[in-house]
Each structure stands twice: as structure tokens, then as C-alpha cells.
Design an enzyme around this catalytic site. Structure first.
Site, PDB file in Angstrom:
ATOM      1  N   LYS A  50      19.871  24.327 -76.940  1.00  0.00           N
ATOM      2  CA  LYS A  50      20.925  23.529 -76.305  1.00  0.00           C
ATOM      3  C   LYS A  50      21.346  22.374 -77.225  1.00  0.00           C
ATOM      4  O   LYS A  50      22.528  22.100 -77.387  1.00  0.00           O
ATOM      5  CB  LYS A  50      20.440  22.981 -74.957  1.00  0.00           C
ATOM      6  CG  LYS A  50      20.433  24.030 -73.854  1.00  0.00           C
ATOM      7  CD  LYS A  50      19.835  23.478 -72.580  1.00  0.00           C
ATOM      8  CE  LYS A  50      19.831  24.527 -71.480  1.00  0.00           C
ATOM      9  NZ  LYS A  50      21.178  24.888 -71.020  1.00  0.00           N
ATOM     10  N   GLU A  68      19.809  14.598 -86.659  1.00  0.00           N
ATOM     11  CA  GLU A  68      19.245  14.731 -88.010  1.00  0.00           C
ATOM     12  C   GLU A  68      18.196  15.830 -88.041  1.00  0.00           C
ATOM     13  O   GLU A  68      18.089  16.569 -89.019  1.00  0.00           O
ATOM     14  CB  GLU A  68      18.579  13.415 -88.435  1.00  0.00           C
ATOM     15  CG  GLU A  68      19.543  12.282 -88.692  1.00  0.00           C
ATOM     16  CD  GLU A  68      20.322  12.459 -89.983  1.00  0.00           C
ATOM     17  OE1 GLU A  68      19.787  13.066 -90.919  1.00  0.00           O
ATOM     18  OE2 GLU A  68      21.478  11.996 -90.037  1.00  0.00           O
ATOM     19  N   ARG A  86      -8.946  12.469 -68.265  1.00  0.00           N
ATOM     20  CA  ARG A  86      -8.665  11.032 -68.162  1.00  0.00           C
ATOM     21  C   ARG A  86      -8.002  10.682 -66.830  1.00  0.00           C
ATOM     22  O   ARG A  86      -8.268   9.643 -66.234  1.00  0.00           O
ATOM     23  CB  ARG A  86      -7.767  10.620 -69.347  1.00  0.00           C
ATOM     24  CG  ARG A  86      -7.472   9.148 -69.456  1.00  0.00           C
ATOM     25  CD  ARG A  86      -6.978   8.755 -70.845  1.00  0.00           C
ATOM     26  NE  ARG A  86      -6.136   9.723 -71.504  1.00  0.00           N
ATOM     27  CZ  ARG A  86      -4.813   9.807 -71.344  1.00  0.00           C
ATOM     28  NH1 ARG A  86      -4.201   8.990 -70.549  1.00  0.00           N
ATOM     29  NH2 ARG A  86      -4.115  10.721 -71.993  1.00  0.00           N
ATOM     30  N   GLU A 169       9.253  17.716 -71.934  1.00  0.00           N
ATOM     31  CA  GLU A 169       9.490  16.295 -72.231  1.00  0.00           C
ATOM     32  C   GLU A 169      10.383  16.207 -73.469  1.00  0.00           C
ATOM     33  O   GLU A 169      10.040  16.747 -74.523  1.00  0.00           O
ATOM     34  CB  GLU A 169       8.188  15.535 -72.499  1.00  0.00           C
ATOM     35  CG  GLU A 169       8.468  14.053 -72.732  1.00  0.00           C
ATOM     36  CD  GLU A 169       7.250  13.242 -73.182  1.00  0.00           C
ATOM     37  OE1 GLU A 169       6.815  12.374 -72.419  1.00  0.00           O
ATOM     38  OE2 GLU A 169       6.749  13.484 -74.294  1.00  0.00           O
TER      39      GLU A 169
HETATM   40  P1  0O2 Z   1       1.892  13.155 -78.434  1.00  0.00           P
HETATM   41  O1  0O2 Z   1       0.994  13.827 -79.391  1.00  0.00           O
HETATM   42  O2  0O2 Z   1       3.089  12.491 -79.091  1.00  0.00           O
HETATM   43  O3  0O2 Z   1       2.282  13.994 -77.271  1.00  0.00           O
HETATM   44  P2  0O2 Z   1       3.360  10.643 -68.406  1.00  0.00           P
HETATM   45  O4  0O2 Z   1       2.109  11.412 -68.650  1.00  0.00           O
HETATM   46  O5  0O2 Z   1       4.542  11.223 -69.168  1.00  0.00           O
HETATM   47  O6  0O2 Z   1       3.665  10.420 -66.965  1.00  0.00           O
HETATM   48  P3  0O2 Z   1       2.704   8.692 -70.363  1.00  0.00           P
HETATM   49  O7  0O2 Z   1       1.684   9.586 -71.000  1.00  0.00           O
HETATM   50  O8  0O2 Z   1       2.369   7.234 -70.224  1.00  0.00           O
HETATM   51  O9  0O2 Z   1       3.114   9.174 -68.940  1.00  0.00           O
HETATM   52  O10 0O2 Z   1       4.051   8.894 -71.140  1.00  0.00           O
HETATM   53  P4  0O2 Z   1       4.930   7.909 -71.998  1.00  0.00           P
HETATM   54  O11 0O2 Z   1       4.241   6.640 -72.316  1.00  0.00           O
HETATM   55  O12 0O2 Z   1       6.267   7.837 -71.358  1.00  0.00           O
HETATM   56  O13 0O2 Z   1       5.068   8.738 -73.350  1.00  0.00           O
HETATM   57  C1  0O2 Z   1       3.959   9.179 -74.047  1.00  0.00           C
HETATM   58  C2  0O2 Z   1       4.421   9.664 -75.416  1.00  0.00           C
HETATM   59  O14 0O2 Z   1       5.364   8.734 -75.980  1.00  0.00           O
HETATM   60  C3  0O2 Z   1       3.263   9.704 -76.382  1.00  0.00           C
HETATM   61  O15 0O2 Z   1       2.712  10.967 -76.329  1.00  0.00           O
HETATM   62  C4  0O2 Z   1       3.941   9.428 -77.730  1.00  0.00           C
HETATM   63  O16 0O2 Z   1       4.567  10.595 -78.235  1.00  0.00           O
HETATM   64  C5  0O2 Z   1       5.020   8.449 -77.336  1.00  0.00           C
HETATM   65  N1  0O2 Z   1       4.553   7.046 -77.357  1.00  0.00           N
HETATM   66  C6  0O2 Z   1       4.436   6.224 -76.290  1.00  0.00           C
HETATM   67  N2  0O2 Z   1       4.023   4.998 -76.653  1.00  0.00           N
HETATM   68  C7  0O2 Z   1       3.897   5.014 -78.003  1.00  0.00           C
HETATM   69  C8  0O2 Z   1       3.527   4.022 -78.973  1.00  0.00           C
HETATM   70  O17 0O2 Z   1       3.210   2.867 -78.673  1.00  0.00           O
HETATM   71  N3  0O2 Z   1       3.511   4.433 -80.288  1.00  0.00           N
HETATM   72  C9  0O2 Z   1       3.858   5.702 -80.670  1.00  0.00           C
HETATM   73  N4  0O2 Z   1       3.828   6.000 -81.976  1.00  0.00           N
HETATM   74  N5  0O2 Z   1       4.211   6.658 -79.770  1.00  0.00           N
HETATM   75  C10 0O2 Z   1       4.225   6.327 -78.449  1.00  0.00           C
HETATM   76  P5  0O2 Z   1       1.149  11.214 -76.528  1.00  0.00           P
HETATM   77  O18 0O2 Z   1       0.673  12.061 -75.418  1.00  0.00           O
HETATM   78  O19 0O2 Z   1       0.439   9.899 -76.718  1.00  0.00           O
HETATM   79  O20 0O2 Z   1       1.013  11.969 -77.861  1.00  0.00           O
END
Ligand code: 0O2
Length: 231
Positions: A50, A68, A86, A169
Site C-alpha cells: 500500500k 525514502e 512482562r 504496527e
Molecule cells: P522493536 O524491536 O522496535 O519492536 P504497546 O505494546 O504498543 O501497547 P508500547 O510497547 O509502549 O505499547 O509501544 P510504544 O511505546 O508506542 O512503541 C514501542 C516501539 O516504539 C518500540 O518497540 C520502538 O520501536 C519504538 N520506541 C519507543 N520508544 C523508543 C525510544 O525511546 N527509543 C527508540 N529508539 N525507540 C523507541 P520495541 O518493542 O521496544 O522494539
């Protein structure tokens, strides 16, 4: 003399299930897990396509690409297990599908901030897409300085004999936001930063995020000046 039991026999005794039944259950769950992951892979492909279509159309209309790069990722079994544990959710294939929104992830790296919102609106307007949640970490950055637009969407995948809605997501961010998030992740991920330095490092990273954000605003303003000068 008591007979020595192997691992699955011991587990079966504890859980009061016949050994063969337990092994069958593990094999069935394994097959179901692989099947579920194939559905998520299909859903990621649908979303990626999409965005590719929108990019091509935009290019034909405005002679520039708003996207990009597009990256897709399936959450690893270890990461799924860790999140379920968790959050105190039962570890089963049904529960993974019911509880997790981010097993399938599509990251869209955009040129400019306004492209993010335009693409998000275009995706949301498609009649097979259901938007379940939007988190705007651009307007409301995380305390770390993290910026991106997150959407949880449901997209149907068409299987041999059925249609199945799957959650994906979508993370939309600019090149600059992606640069910051990738480096911040590398610097902090699983690093045991001593408490004495943690706050200072967090503050520096947050300052970098603000510089990056201002650069994004300037680049957008420059593009708009060029467009206005040309019209
Ligand atoms: P990965 O490997 O990237 O997947 P939810 O479970 O969606 O209801 P959650 O987990 O609090 O709630 O989701 P959030 O905070 O909306 O988004 C989580 C993802 O956003 C993370 O995935 C990261 O990809 C990114 N992210 C959020 N905060 C940060 C940050 O401070 N720094 C960086 N670099 N990325 C961030 P995962 O699962 O941590 O890892």
C-alpha cells in the site's frame, strides 16, 4: 526401583497430562505459531505494498518521493515471549494474537514531516484498513526524545479459504528521526549504563533529538520556499 523420567515425562507428571499428549500439544502449538507468523508476514506485505503504491502515485503527481525507505520486521519469538511474560499474559498462540499489537511491524521512513501525516491519512482512508490506535510521538515526544507517528491498523489478508483481519504496527518517521532512534537504540540497548552517568547521557540524547527535530522543521521550510518560488 523408580524409573528415571525424561524431561517431557517429568513435565507431563507435573501438569498431569499423558507424555504423548504433551508432546502432541507442543507440536500443535509449534505449527499454530508458524501459521500465525505466516499470517503476520502476509499482513506486513499488504501494508508495505500500500505504501509503495502511494509512493509511486505521489511521484507521478509531484515528481518527488515522499518515502525514502520501508522496513518490515516480525517480532522474534524471544521478544514475543519477553513481552507476554512482562505484561503477565498467558503464553499461547491464541493469546499472542489477542494481546500483541506489534508482532508485525512496518517502518516507513519519510523525507519530510508533512509527508508522514499525508501518508498516514491516505492509509487510514483506504476502505479495507481499520485504524485501531494512533500515538503521535511527534507532537508529544517520549521523555527520551523519541519521535515517530505510530498507528495500529487492521488489514485483511486473503487465505485459500478465508479472509482474516490482522493487526500491524506502522511507525512513520523522517530520515532524521530514524537516524536518532537507530543510534539511540544502539547506544542504550542492553547496555548497563552506570547510574552516575545515566541521567547525563539521557539528557544529551534528548538534546540531540531536539536538534534533529529543528533540522526537520528547517528542511521542510526550505522545501516549501523552493516550491513557492517555483509557482
Ligand atoms: P522493536 O524491536 O522496535 O519492536 P504497546 O505494546 O504498543 O501497547 P508500547 O510497547 O509502549 O505499547 O509501544 P510504544 O511505546 O508506542 O512503541 C514501542 C516501539 O516504539 C518500540 O518497540 C520502538 O520501536 C519504538 N520506541 C519507543 N520508544 C523508543 C525510544 O525511546 N527509543 C527508540 N529508539 N525507540 C523507541 P520495541 O518493542 O521496544 O522494539
Amino acid at each position: 526401583m523408580e524409573e528415571t523420567k525424561n524431561g517431557s515425562q517429568q513435565l507431563a507428571v507435573i501438569s498431569n497430562i499423558k507424555p504423548n499428549t504433551l508432546i502432541d500439544e507442543i507440536i500443535d502449538q509449534g505449527k499454530e505459531y508458524v501459521r500465525l507468523m505466516s499470517y503476520y508476514t502476509g499482513a506486513m506485505m499488504e501494508i508495505e505494498t500500500k505504501f509503495k503504491v502511494l509512493n509511486i502515485e505521489f511521484n507521478a503527481q509531484f515528481a518527488r518521493n515522499p518515502i525514502e525507505a520501508i522496513k518490515t520486521r516480525l517480532k522474534t519469538p524471544g521478544s514475543i515471549y519477553e513481552k507476554m511474560r512482562r505484561t503477565g499474559k498467558p503464553i499461547s498462540v491464541d493469546s499472542i494474537e489477542a494481546e500483541l499489537n506489534d508482532v508485525a511491524g512496518v517502518r516507513v521512513i519519510c523525507s519530510f514531516v508533512d509527508d508522514i501525516y499525508r501518508l498516514a491519512d491516505m492509509l487510514a482512508a483506504q476502505d479495507d484498513i481499520r485504524v485501531l490506535r494512533i500515538k503521535d510521538y511527534i507532537k508529544n515526544p517520549k521523555p527520551s526524545g523519541y519521535r515517530s507517528l505510530h498507528m495500529i491498523v487492521e488489514v485483511p489478508i486473503f487465505l485459500s479459504d478465508s479472509k482474516r483481519p490482522m493487526r500491524v504496527e506502522v511507525q512513520l518517521r523522517t530520515i532524521a528521526m530514524d537516524f536518532w532512534a537507530s543510534l539511540e537504540h544502539k547506544l542504550r540497548y542492553k547496555k548497563d549504563i552506570p547510574a552516575a552517568h545515566a541521567q547525563e547521557i539521557a539528557q544529551e540524547l534528548c538534546l540531540c533529538a531536539e536538534v534533529v527535530s529543528r533540522t526537520d522543521e528547517q528542511m521542510l521550510s526550505i522545501r516549501q520556499q523552493i516550491e513557492n518560488a517555483g509557482s
